[in-house]
Enzyme design. Structure first.
Site, short mmCIF file in Angstrom:
data_model
loop_
_atom_site.label_atom_id
_atom_site.label_comp_id
_atom_site.label_asym_id
_atom_site.label_seq_id
_atom_site.Cartn_x
_atom_site.Cartn_y
_atom_site.Cartn_z
CB SER A 16 -7.80 -0.52 3.54
OG SER A 16 -7.13 0.36 2.70
CG ASP A 18 2.08 -4.58 2.89
OD1 ASP A 18 1.75 -5.78 3.23
OD2 ASP A 18 3.26 -4.01 3.42
NE ARG A 48 -8.58 5.24 -1.92
CZ ARG A 48 -8.01 5.15 -3.02
NH1 ARG A 48 -8.00 6.03 -4.11
NH2 ARG A 48 -7.32 4.03 -3.26
CE LYS A 152 11.56 3.09 3.37
NZ LYS A 152 12.67 2.07 3.04
CG HIS A 244 16.63 1.81 5.95
ND1 HIS A 244 15.80 2.34 6.79
CD2 HIS A 244 16.04 1.17 5.15
CE1 HIS A 244 14.67 2.22 6.66
NE2 HIS A 244 14.51 1.44 5.41
#
Ligand code: NDP
Length: 493
Positions: A16, A18, A48, A152, A244
């Site tokens: 759910s 981003d 959830r 990460k 990175h």
């Protein structure tokens, strides 16, 4: 030649959230449109939030339709998208997941192969993997495979990274773990490898005899946005350098592996990380600068200070900018500084690696001293433009012997006439074909923490060891970052 992945299901935990909505499902859809996904596949979102298949599909529909190249592609793709809700701590979730996977594997013909993507807060990684393990879902019996993608950050420091690894290894072999660093999926970052090792002209000069120094920059215009909870605990050093920045440094500086096999490639990166000179506990300020953005402006719009952002402590000591000088103690790089900088809320968004070559040894152009001739600079441009630029001196037209710097530019978009794949598109496909080359091995992640741990410990002992320097939001970063180079008679590009 692209290898077609095996049929498989992709289970996304934290579906759910981003990352799933902005990156993962869009990346899978792009690959579906380009016919690069396996012939048979399904995506099962898991979180959830109490959603059902339909509501979950609806949450992507509008975006996918806007990206649809062939009529009906979005609906065709969404037919293979499903959802399962439950609490990650509840063993019943994994039992239901196992039953659902058996059904979907038969229905979608995926032969039981499964890629599990951990797109949740990191605190849940071990809970989810042990839930999968206890339910028998990490087993690779009967020829099926089970792989786990770990986002990460890989731990918060060396101890927690080791703890995470040993928890993962309780249920998974290293070959089943894909620690993702999306920078490694970017075309230009992969091109470092091709540029260095598929062209004869660069490798002979890729060393201390010809290279003066290297600069690696990742500058963002964005502030902390809605990630204050995470960022307050992490800061720029953990968020950008442990992964990175050190990964890019490794790719630029590593020795050539004998073959392009995942472990040979990663062996060389690990060797390079081992060669980084430890940061001394004293005099850190000569090597490292930490900054935090203060209030400022961009395009005449006011920008808040980091400490005024939602969810940020009003006296926060978290750094939003780090610049550091790194020395690599091996034969190739002795004496060549690598300057790394990354920060938020800067004037422009840019990621690039600039390799500055030494000046000519002698100038035959009258009064011009060799050091006043502009050095050649090879710039590997990663973001927003992807490409390569080489600056060199040339004679300006006219009767007099005047010179000027000119830049040879290669743009990925112009040269190949097609858009570069998004990093997640490439990396998800690599997981499906079982290629770990662009993923971080456990020793690489640990060594990156080993490099940074003395810095973190030093800051924890006392922030006075490397005090925060404030810089204006929308500006160029702290002045200390400039001093880091001017002290060495150089400047940022
Ligand atoms: P989110 O904060 O959006 O969380 C993802 C989902 O995890 C949420 O939708 C929520 O789903 C569940 N969740 C959140 N907090 C909790 C909690 N305390 N307990 C249980 N479940 C929780 O994260 P992102 O999608 O942004 O990122 C996912 C992972 O990817 C993180 O580890 C992040 O560091 C990493 N990452 C993200 C990037 C990005 O661009 N977003 C970039 C690079 C890495 P629900 O409540 O429905 O269970």
């Amino acid at each position: 030649m692209e290898v077609k992945p095996d049929p498989c299901g992709v289970v996304i935990f934290g579906a759910s959230g981003d990352l799933t909505h902005r990156k993962l499902v869009p990346a899978l859809f792009e690959q579906f449109q380009r016919r690069l996904l396996p012939e048979t596949f399904f995506i099962l979102g898991c979180a959830r939030s109490e959603l059902d298949d339909q509501v979950f599909r609806d949450s992507f529909r509008q975006y996918l339709l806007s990206r649809e190249v062939t009529a009906g592609a979005a609906e065709e793709f969404l037919k293979h998208v499903y959802y399962l809700s439950g609490s990650y701590e509840d063993n019943a979730l994994y039992k239901r997941l196992s039953e659902r996977l058996t059904e979907l594997s038969e229905q979608e013909w995926t032969a039981g192969n499964c890629l599990y993507y951990l797109a949740t807060p990191p605190s849940l990684y071990t809970t989810i993997v042990s839930g999968l393990g206890l339910a028998g879902l990490t087993s690779q019996e009967s020829g099926r495979w089970a792989r786990v993608v770990v986002e990460k950050p890989f731990g918060h420091d060396l101890a927690s990274s080791r703890k995470l690894d040993s928890a993962l290894h309780q249920w998974l072999s290293e070959e089943q773990i894909y620690r993702i660093d999306h920078y490694l999926g970017k075309e230009t970052v992969q091109n470092i490898f091709i540029l260095r090792f598929a062209n004869a002209i660069f490798e002979p000069i890729w060393n201390r005899r010809y290279i003066d120094h290297v600069q690696i920059t990742v500058a963002e215009t964005l502030g902390v946005e809605n990630r204050a909870g995470y960022y307050e605990q992490a800061g720029a050093l953990r968020d950008m350098f442990q992964n990175h920045m050190l990964e890019m440094l490794s790719l630029v500086a590593m020795e050539p592996p004998a073959t392009f096999e995942a472990d040979r490639h990663r062996d060389e990166k690990v060797k390079l990380l081992r060669s980084i000179r430890p940061f001394s506990d004293n005099g850190l300020g000569d090597w490292l600068v930490r900054g935090q953005y203060a209030a400022g402006a961009a395009q005449e719009q006011p920008l808040p200070a980091y400490r005024q952002e939602k969810g940020v402590n009003a006296e926060s000591q978290t750094e939003t900018y780090v610049a550091m000088k790194v020395m690599v103690d091996n034969w190739r790089w002795q004496g060549v500084p690598f300057y790394l900088r990354s920060g938020k809320r800067l004037a422009k968004q840019v990621s690039e690696i600039a390799i500055t070559f030494k000046s000519v040894p002698h100038s035959m152009f009258g009064k011009i001293a060799p050091e006043r001739l502009q050095p050649n600079v090879l710039t590997l441009k990663i973001q927003p433009e992807e490409g390569i630029a080489l600056t060199m001196e040339a004679k300006r037209p006219g009767p007099r012997m005047c010179m000027s710097s000119l830049t040879l530019n290669f743009s990925y978009r112009d040269a190949f006439g097609e858009r570069s794949s998004n990093a997640y598109e490439r990396l998800l496909l690599d997981c499906m074909v079982g290629d770990q080359t662009l993923f971080v091995r456990h020793d690489g992640a640990e060594l990156a923490w080993t490099v940074l741990e003395p810095v973190i410990n030093n800051w924890q002992t006392s922030v006075d060891n490397c005090p925060l320097e404030f810089y204006e939001a929308g500006g160029d970063g702290p002045q200390g970052a400039d001093r880091l180079l001017t002290n060495d008679g150089r400047r940022w590009r």
